[in-house]
Enzyme design. Structure first.
Site, PDB file in Angstrom:
ATOM      1  N   GLN A 160      -3.214  -1.765   7.382  1.00 14.78           N
ATOM      2  CA  GLN A 160      -3.725  -3.124   7.576  1.00 14.78           C
ATOM      3  C   GLN A 160      -4.486  -3.580   6.317  1.00 14.78           C
ATOM      4  O   GLN A 160      -4.060  -3.243   5.232  1.00 14.78           O
ATOM      5  CB  GLN A 160      -4.603  -3.217   8.840  1.00 14.78           C
ATOM      6  CG  GLN A 160      -3.816  -3.099  10.147  1.00 14.78           C
ATOM      7  CD  GLN A 160      -3.415  -1.687  10.497  1.00 14.78           C
ATOM      8  OE1 GLN A 160      -4.231  -0.791  10.541  1.00 14.78           O
ATOM      9  NE2 GLN A 160      -2.149  -1.471  10.762  1.00 14.78           N
ATOM     10  N   HIS A 213       4.752   0.791   6.138  1.00 16.33           N
ATOM     11  CA  HIS A 213       4.580   0.998   4.697  1.00 16.33           C
ATOM     12  C   HIS A 213       5.926   1.385   4.092  1.00 16.33           C
ATOM     13  O   HIS A 213       6.492   2.417   4.441  1.00 16.33           O
ATOM     14  CB  HIS A 213       3.522   2.081   4.438  1.00 16.33           C
ATOM     15  CG  HIS A 213       2.143   1.680   4.889  1.00 16.33           C
ATOM     16  ND1 HIS A 213       1.037   2.461   4.715  1.00 16.33           N
ATOM     17  CD2 HIS A 213       1.698   0.541   5.480  1.00 16.33           C
ATOM     18  CE1 HIS A 213      -0.032   1.833   5.209  1.00 16.33           C
ATOM     19  NE2 HIS A 213       0.353   0.678   5.676  1.00 16.33           N
ATOM     20  N   LYS A 273       0.838  -1.219   0.000  1.00 13.36           N
ATOM     21  CA  LYS A 273       0.000   0.000   0.000  1.00 13.36           C
ATOM     22  C   LYS A 273       0.866   1.259   0.000  1.00 13.36           C
ATOM     23  O   LYS A 273       0.526   2.255  -0.623  1.00 13.36           O
ATOM     24  CB  LYS A 273      -0.917   0.000   1.243  1.00 13.36           C
ATOM     25  CG  LYS A 273      -1.873  -1.178   1.278  1.00 13.36           C
ATOM     26  CD  LYS A 273      -2.699  -1.204   2.537  1.00 13.36           C
ATOM     27  CE  LYS A 273      -1.910  -1.514   3.781  1.00 13.36           C
ATOM     28  NZ  LYS A 273      -1.349  -2.864   3.860  1.00 13.36           N
TER      29      LYS A 273
HETATM   30  P1  GDP Z   1       2.311  -2.185   2.992  1.00 11.49           P
HETATM   31  O1  GDP Z   1       2.251  -2.378   4.461  1.00 11.49           O
HETATM   32  O2  GDP Z   1       1.073  -2.641   2.308  1.00 11.49           O
HETATM   33  O3  GDP Z   1       2.688  -0.792   2.582  1.00 11.49           O
HETATM   34  O4  GDP Z   1       3.473  -3.146   2.474  1.00 11.49           O
HETATM   35  P2  GDP Z   1       4.938  -3.345   3.144  1.00 11.49           P
HETATM   36  O5  GDP Z   1       5.762  -2.161   2.865  1.00 11.49           O
HETATM   37  O6  GDP Z   1       4.811  -3.782   4.557  1.00 11.49           O
HETATM   38  O7  GDP Z   1       5.433  -4.618   2.361  1.00 11.49           O
HETATM   39  C1  GDP Z   1       5.525  -4.640   0.975  1.00 11.49           C
HETATM   40  C2  GDP Z   1       6.971  -4.944   0.575  1.00 11.49           C
HETATM   41  O8  GDP Z   1       7.006  -5.262  -0.782  1.00 11.49           O
HETATM   42  C3  GDP Z   1       7.913  -3.764   0.743  1.00 11.49           C
HETATM   43  O9  GDP Z   1       9.174  -4.237   1.083  1.00 11.49           O
HETATM   44  C4  GDP Z   1       7.914  -3.117  -0.636  1.00 11.49           C
HETATM   45  O10 GDP Z   1       9.110  -2.413  -0.897  1.00 11.49           O
HETATM   46  C5  GDP Z   1       7.812  -4.326  -1.493  1.00 11.49           C
HETATM   47  N1  GDP Z   1       7.118  -4.139  -2.783  1.00 11.49           N
HETATM   48  C6  GDP Z   1       6.000  -3.407  -3.051  1.00 11.49           C
HETATM   49  N2  GDP Z   1       5.608  -3.584  -4.326  1.00 11.49           N
HETATM   50  C7  GDP Z   1       6.503  -4.463  -4.875  1.00 11.49           C
HETATM   51  C8  GDP Z   1       6.611  -5.079  -6.155  1.00 11.49           C
HETATM   52  O11 GDP Z   1       5.810  -4.891  -7.062  1.00 11.49           O
HETATM   53  N3  GDP Z   1       7.672  -5.954  -6.324  1.00 11.49           N
HETATM   54  C9  GDP Z   1       8.572  -6.236  -5.329  1.00 11.49           C
HETATM   55  N4  GDP Z   1       9.558  -7.098  -5.580  1.00 11.49           N
HETATM   56  N5  GDP Z   1       8.482  -5.669  -4.123  1.00 11.49           N
HETATM   57  C10 GDP Z   1       7.456  -4.802  -3.895  1.00 11.49           C
HETATM   58  P1  IMO Z   2       0.283  -2.764   7.185  1.00 12.02           P
HETATM   59  O1  IMO Z   2      -0.424  -1.451   7.164  1.00 12.02           O
HETATM   60  C1  IMO Z   2       0.316  -6.905   8.520  1.00 12.02           C
HETATM   61  C2  IMO Z   2      -1.649  -7.761  12.340  1.00 12.02           C
HETATM   62  C3  IMO Z   2      -0.725  -8.221  13.463  1.00 12.02           C
HETATM   63  C4  IMO Z   2      -1.685  -9.104  14.246  1.00 12.02           C
HETATM   64  C5  IMO Z   2      -3.006  -8.360  14.122  1.00 12.02           C
HETATM   65  C6  IMO Z   2      -3.334  -7.474  15.322  1.00 12.02           C
HETATM   66  O2  IMO Z   2       1.758  -2.652   7.183  1.00 12.02           O
HETATM   67  O3  IMO Z   2      -0.248  -3.691   6.148  1.00 12.02           O
HETATM   68  P2  IMO Z   2      -2.386  -5.147  16.190  1.00 12.02           P
HETATM   69  O4  IMO Z   2      -1.003  -4.741  16.597  1.00 12.02           O
HETATM   70  O5  IMO Z   2      -2.955  -4.334  15.067  1.00 12.02           O
HETATM   71  O6  IMO Z   2      -3.340  -5.241  17.347  1.00 12.02           O
HETATM   72  O7  IMO Z   2      -2.218  -6.664  15.653  1.00 12.02           O
HETATM   73  O8  IMO Z   2      -2.912  -7.558  12.961  1.00 12.02           O
HETATM   74  N1  IMO Z   2      -1.250  -6.478  11.710  1.00 12.02           N
HETATM   75  C7  IMO Z   2      -0.659  -6.384  10.517  1.00 12.02           C
HETATM   76  N2  IMO Z   2      -0.213  -7.347   9.666  1.00 12.02           N
HETATM   77  N3  IMO Z   2       0.417  -5.607   8.170  1.00 12.02           N
HETATM   78  C8  IMO Z   2      -0.024  -4.645   8.993  1.00 12.02           C
HETATM   79  O9  IMO Z   2      -0.069  -3.341   8.644  1.00 12.02           O
HETATM   80  C9  IMO Z   2      -0.566  -5.011  10.250  1.00 12.02           C
HETATM   81  N4  IMO Z   2      -1.070  -4.325  11.287  1.00 12.02           N
HETATM   82  C10 IMO Z   2      -1.502  -5.227  12.172  1.00 12.02           C
HETATM   83  O10 IMO Z   2       0.390  -8.932  12.963  1.00 12.02           O
HETATM   84  O11 IMO Z   2      -1.832 -10.338  13.587  1.00 12.02           O
HETATM   85 MG    MG Z   3       3.327  -3.302   6.023  1.00 12.17          MG
END
Ligand code: GDP
Ligand code: IMO
Ligand code: MG
Length: 427
Positions: free
Chosen positions: A223, A41, A16
């Site tokens: 989330q 993120h 995201k």
């Molecule tokens: P979010 O919480 O939804 O913002 O996602 P996170 O940042 O926690 O996890 C997504 C991971 O995937 C991060 O390390 C990003 O840099 C990576 N990522 C996002 N889009 C892509 C993609 O299209 N390809 C690859 N290889 N990595 C990606």
């Molecule tokens: P983003 O925005 C993945 C999960 C936790 C746990 C449950 C409850 O990066 O996608 P909490 O601390 O919210 O009470 O935990 O929700 N959880 C996530 N898992 N990505 C997240 O955020 C999360 N935020 C909470 O691992 O299972």
């Molecule tokens: Mg994340």
């Protein structure tokens, strides 16, 4: 008047942050509407990697006004650490606006989060331990502390005392912890007042005025749908409403102001923490996905559970959120498999389910029914148009589109800001 919501379609970490950042230079306001610093993120700009926990990801685009809406729970230590770190790294960021109605996370919320998890033992949720659940519980219990309370010292002291009275009994008598001194909490919160004052606003009015002026407002979900306290795999969920409708509540805008809902879905599936996950892999394919996708939590560093794409999971999110578009991320991570399994149905006690069962017991016992799609070996990370993708990759995307019942408008082929394919314009 585009109001656009970005929502996670699975169990979080779909990308995201990257999707939000990508739309960034065409966005005027970027609003977090739910959750707190349980989010992580990730954004890659050139060789720089940023991880936003509390601040909206749009903050890295100069010209975007970042907003923390009333639905967010704010740990002020985290907020200012994040802002200071961005400043130290020389990032040019705009002045964030913070809702006066947002609730704060304090030390006792973090403590309660950790001790309740410990007491749950095997039944633990696997929370991020950031105090998010207890802060929302206080909000609903009407003993929470809001940002605006910090500007009236006597009210603040009274509220902290009232909120702690019951909790201290719990901490001492049940959890065997030390009692927390109300004044310690109040003094700590008051230490932020001068820094906080210029940021605080009636953000609902600000956002509605912006929409009235035809500005682009991006509501950045944290989330995901299946972690939603109402719609997710309860009790293995977070304590807020990350779904698209949560943007209305958590930012203070009417449903009529939302023009587009973009679901972010990974080309496979991951989950952190406890809870059912039918397509989870416990074999070398799972390890391979974790390694290729670098699937380790951006917030807690925990290894993410990995599995194949579950079309039922994303389809139900598409329905309940009213996705107008899906952004499919991490397609590049599926390069190299001969056949790629995609879950198209479940079998539960000999009965086939073509949509997610409403019974959590059934979902816990669901065995995936897979369709095996042809894989590809070509490196797709340099592709910038749909036509450049290998035929099998195109077919994978098209099949997913059919299964989830929503067009795939964006495709991620790498973590970098530029590593995306835009099939349909997202704004
Ligand atoms: P979010 O919480 O939804 O913002 O996602 P996170 O940042 O926690 O996890 C997504 C991971 O995937 C991060 O390390 C990003 O840099 C990576 N990522 C996002 N889009 C892509 C993609 O299209 N390809 C690859 N290889 N990595 C990606
Ligand atoms: P983003 O925005 C993945 C999960 C936790 C746990 C449950 C409850 O990066 O996608 P909490 O601390 O919210 O009470 O935990 O929700 N959880 C996530 N898992 N990505 C997240 O955020 C999360 N935020 C909470 O691992 O299972
Ligand atoms: Mg994340």
């Amino acid at each position: 008047m585009p109001g656009i919501v970005i929502v996670g379609a699975q169990w979080g970490d779909e990308g995201k942050g990257k999707a939000t950042d990508q739309l960034g230079d065409r966005v005027d306001y970027c609003v977090r509407y739910s959750g707190g610093n349980n989010a992580g993120h990730t954004i890659h700009v050139g060789d720089q990697k940023y991880v936003m926990h509390l601040l909206p990801s749009g903050i890295l685009n100069p010209g975007v006004t970042p907003v923390l809406g009333n639905g967010v729970v704010i740990d002020l230590d985290v907020l200012y650490t994040e802002l200071d770190e961005l400043a130290e790294r020389g990032a040019e960021v705009s002045h964030p606006l913070i809702s006066s109605n947002a609730h704060v996370i304090t030390e006792f919320h973090r403590t309660l989060d950790k001790v309740t998890e410990r007491f749950l033992g095997k039944a633990k949720i696997g929370t991020t331990g950031r105090g998010v659940g207890p802060a929302y519980a206080d909000k609903v219990n009407r003993v929470g502390i809001r940002i605006q309370d910090l500007f009236d010292e006597s009210i603040l002291r009274r509220k902290v005392e009232a909120s702690l009275e019951q909790k201290n009994h719990l901490l001492v008598k049940v959890y065997n912890r030390r009692a927390i001194e109300p004044d310690e909490i109040a003094d700590h919160l008051l230490s932020f007042v001068d820094r906080l004052r210029p940021h605080v606003a009636d953000t609902s009015r600000v956002v509605n005025d912006a929409l009235d002026q035809d500005k682009v407002v991006l509501f950045e979900g944290a989330q995901a749908h299946h972690l939603d306290v109402d719609h997710g795999t309860y009790p293995y969920v977070t304590s807020s409403n990350p779904i698209a409708a949560g943007a209305c509540v958590g930012a203070g805008v009417g449903p009529t102001r939302i023009d587009r809902v973009i679901g972010i879905a990974k080309a496979y599936t991951t989950r952190v923490g406890s809870g059912p996950f039918p397509t989870e892999l416990f074999d070398e394919d799972g390890d391979k996905l974790r390694e290729i996708g670098a699937e380790f939590g951006a917030t807690t560093g925990r290894p993410r559970r990995c599995g194949w794409f579950d079309a039922l999971v994303v389809e139900s999110a598409a329905k309940a959120n009213g996705f107008t578009d899906v952004f499919l991320t991490k397609l590049d991570c599926l390069t190299g498999w001969d056949k790629i399994p995609v879950c198209v149905a479940y079998e539960v006690n000999g009965v086939r389910h073509d949509v997610m069962p409403y019974s959590q017991t059934d979902f816990h016992h669901a065995t995936p029914v897979y369709e095996f799609l042809d894989g590809w070996t070509e490196d797709i990370s340099g592709c910038r148009t749909f036509d450049e993708l290998p035929a099998n990759t195109q077919a994978y995307v098209k099949r997913l589109e059919e299964l989830i019942g929503c067009r795939i408008s964006g495709i991620g082929v790498g973590p970098g800001r530029e590593q995306s394919i835009l099939v349909h314009d997202l704004l």
